[in-house]
Scaffold this motif. Structure first.
Motif, short mmCIF file in Angstrom:
data_model
loop_
_atom_site.label_atom_id
_atom_site.label_comp_id
_atom_site.label_asym_id
_atom_site.label_seq_id
_atom_site.Cartn_x
_atom_site.Cartn_y
_atom_site.Cartn_z
N VAL A 1 0.84 -1.20 0.00
CA VAL A 1 0.00 0.00 0.00
C VAL A 1 0.87 1.25 0.00
N ASP A 2 1.92 1.26 0.81
CA ASP A 2 2.82 2.42 0.86
C ASP A 2 3.42 2.70 -0.51
N CYS A 3 3.78 1.64 -1.21
CA CYS A 3 4.36 1.81 -2.55
C CYS A 3 3.33 2.36 -3.53
N ILE A 4 2.10 1.87 -3.47
CA ILE A 4 1.05 2.34 -4.37
C ILE A 4 0.73 3.80 -4.10
N ARG A 5 0.68 4.17 -2.82
CA ARG A 5 0.38 5.56 -2.45
C ARG A 5 1.38 6.52 -3.09
N ARG A 6 2.65 6.12 -3.13
CA ARG A 6 3.69 7.03 -3.62
C ARG A 6 3.53 7.36 -5.10
N THR A 7 2.85 6.49 -5.86
CA THR A 7 2.70 6.71 -7.30
C THR A 7 1.25 7.01 -7.69
N ALA A 8 0.35 7.11 -6.70
CA ALA A 8 -1.06 7.41 -6.99
C ALA A 8 -1.25 8.92 -7.12
N LEU A 9 -2.29 9.33 -7.85
CA LEU A 9 -2.65 10.74 -7.93
C LEU A 9 -3.13 11.21 -6.57
N ASP A 10 -2.98 12.50 -6.30
CA ASP A 10 -3.55 13.02 -5.06
C ASP A 10 -5.07 13.13 -5.23
N GLU A 11 -5.76 13.48 -4.17
CA GLU A 11 -7.22 13.45 -4.19
C GLU A 11 -7.81 14.49 -5.14
N THR A 12 -7.20 15.66 -5.23
CA THR A 12 -7.70 16.69 -6.14
C THR A 12 -7.50 16.27 -7.59
N SER A 13 -6.32 15.75 -7.93
CA SER A 13 -6.06 15.28 -9.29
C SER A 13 -6.96 14.10 -9.64
N THR A 14 -7.27 13.28 -8.64
CA THR A 14 -8.18 12.16 -8.86
C THR A 14 -9.56 12.65 -9.28
N ARG A 15 -10.09 13.64 -8.56
CA ARG A 15 -11.41 14.17 -8.92
C ARG A 15 -11.39 14.82 -10.29
N ASP A 16 -10.28 15.49 -10.62
CA ASP A 16 -10.16 16.10 -11.95
C ASP A 16 -10.21 15.03 -13.04
N LEU A 17 -9.50 13.93 -12.80
CA LEU A 17 -9.48 12.85 -13.79
C LEU A 17 -10.85 12.20 -13.92
N LEU A 18 -11.54 12.00 -12.81
CA LEU A 18 -12.88 11.41 -12.86
C LEU A 18 -13.82 12.28 -13.69
N ARG A 19 -13.77 13.59 -13.49
CA ARG A 19 -14.63 14.50 -14.26
C ARG A 19 -14.24 14.49 -15.74
N GLN A 20 -12.94 14.45 -16.01
CA GLN A 20 -12.47 14.46 -17.39
C GLN A 20 -12.93 13.22 -18.15
N VAL A 21 -12.75 12.04 -17.54
CA VAL A 21 -13.16 10.80 -18.20
C VAL A 21 -14.68 10.75 -18.36
N ALA A 22 -15.41 11.19 -17.35
CA ALA A 22 -16.87 11.19 -17.45
C ALA A 22 -17.34 12.06 -18.59
N LYS A 23 -16.70 13.21 -18.80
CA LYS A 23 -17.11 14.14 -19.86
C LYS A 23 -16.67 13.66 -21.22
N GLU A 24 -15.39 13.25 -21.34
CA GLU A 24 -14.84 12.92 -22.64
C GLU A 24 -15.24 11.54 -23.15
N LYS A 25 -15.41 10.59 -22.24
CA LYS A 25 -15.71 9.23 -22.67
C LYS A 25 -17.18 8.86 -22.52
N TYR A 26 -17.83 9.40 -21.49
CA TYR A 26 -19.21 8.98 -21.23
C TYR A 26 -20.22 10.13 -21.30
N GLY A 27 -19.79 11.31 -21.70
CA GLY A 27 -20.70 12.44 -21.77
C GLY A 27 -21.72 12.29 -22.88
N ASP A 28 -22.78 13.09 -22.81
CA ASP A 28 -23.83 13.06 -23.83
C ASP A 28 -23.25 13.46 -25.17
N ARG A 29 -23.67 12.73 -26.20
CA ARG A 29 -23.19 13.02 -27.56
C ARG A 29 -24.38 13.19 -28.49
#
Length: 299
Positions: free
Chosen positions: A271-299
């Motif tokens: 877990v300690d090793c994974i934490r060191r290379t994981a996105l922080d919580e703010t970047s995580t939320r940014d990525l979630l919003r980006q993927v939701a919009k770009e990949k699953y957004g209304d077309r």
């Protein structure tokens, strides 16, 4: 009976069940012990999983007092027998699994934990939307009826109360592999709603959600699967209430429970090793919003 069964896990499972049944009847330990002619200390040891050889008759009488139905009483008595007979070495324990109708060992442990630290390759059950859960369960129970699928969905959703309850919610840390954002479960609409729910869940004070991106490569050079470390907190003296356990979902086979201290430590270090290379919580939320919009957004 498997010779690999862990006596400590079985005793803890039995004690947890008996404690929950007693509390559901509004009985104190003193009241219940008196009714079945046990001492206070004897019942307390039984409920905390410290009774080395739980007696089937005691369990049967307690179940009668708590108005437990016949099927669950039978399972509890069987659990007492297995706990008394088990000679596991507390190393790697195989129990239950998807196809088991016995008490759900993992759910009981999860409900009692004070902290859950988890690496997952799909959205974990504690953060799933109903539609996401329905799609997963429906795929697994492909021959199941709608009622059977819906019952399983509702059971999964009820587990989530440990995260959302006001009194002592569990501390939940999720390290989620980025692939979970891109592997479609259900359809685009389901995924869009699920990513939105993850974004909101990550804002809770008791929840830490961080994406482990593809760019992080392989942690320690291996492709490891999902796991959960369950921590049960400490008592007033600072001693562990119960030893921590690592849970590995067995998928099509038996679930695995690791109790041995050195094995738990290995996963803690992972877990300690994974934490060191994981996105922080703010970047995580940014990525979630980006993927939701770009990949699953209304077309």
């Amino acid at each position: 009976m498997s010779h690999d069964e862990s006596p400590t896990l079985l005793r803890r499972q039995l004690g947890r069940f008996l404690r929950e049944m007693r509390e559901s009847q509004g009985l104190t330990i003193q009241d219940a012990a008196k009714e079945v002619q046990l001492s206070y200390n004897a019942l307390q040891r039984l409920e905390s999983g410290r009774t080395i050889n739980p007696r089937k008759q005691d369990v049967r009488e307690l179940c009668m007092l708590y108005e437990v139905d016949a099927e669950e009483t039978k399972q509890a008595v069987d659990l007492a027998a297995r706990a008394a007979a088990a000679r596991g070495d507390d190393d790697v324990i195989a129990l239950g699994g998807m196809f088991s109708d016995a008490f759900n060992m993992y759910v009981g442990l999860e409900r009692s934990a004070r902290r859950l630290t988890s690496y997952q390759v799909q959205v974990p059950g504690l953060l799933q939307t109903a539609d996401y859960a329905r799609a997963l369960i429906g795929s697994f129970l492909h021959n199941g009826t709608n009622d059977e699928i819906e019952r399983s969905v509702q059971i999964r959703l009820r587990r989530q109360v440990i995260v959302t309850r006001k009194a002592r919610p569990v501390a939940l840390e999720i390290l989620l592999d980025e692939s979970a954002l891109h592997r479609i479960v259900g359809n685009r609409r389901v995924m869009r709603a699920q990513l939105a729910q993850l974004t909101e869940a990550g804002k809770r004070e008791n929840v830490s959600l961080r994406i482990h991106p593809h760019s992080a490569g392989f942690t320690r050079g291996i492709l490891h699967g999902s796991f959960v470390i369950l921590d049960f907190g400490t008592d007033r003296r600072g001693d562990p209430v119960e030893p921590p356990v690592v849970y590995l979902d067995g998928g099509m086979s038996s679930d695995l429970y690791l109790e041995k201290q050195e094995l738990v430590q290995r996963y803690t270090e992972m877990v300690d090793c994974i934490r060191r290379t994981a996105l922080d919580e703010t970047s995580t939320r940014d990525l979630l919003r980006q993927v939701a919009k770009e990949k699953y957004g209304d077309r």
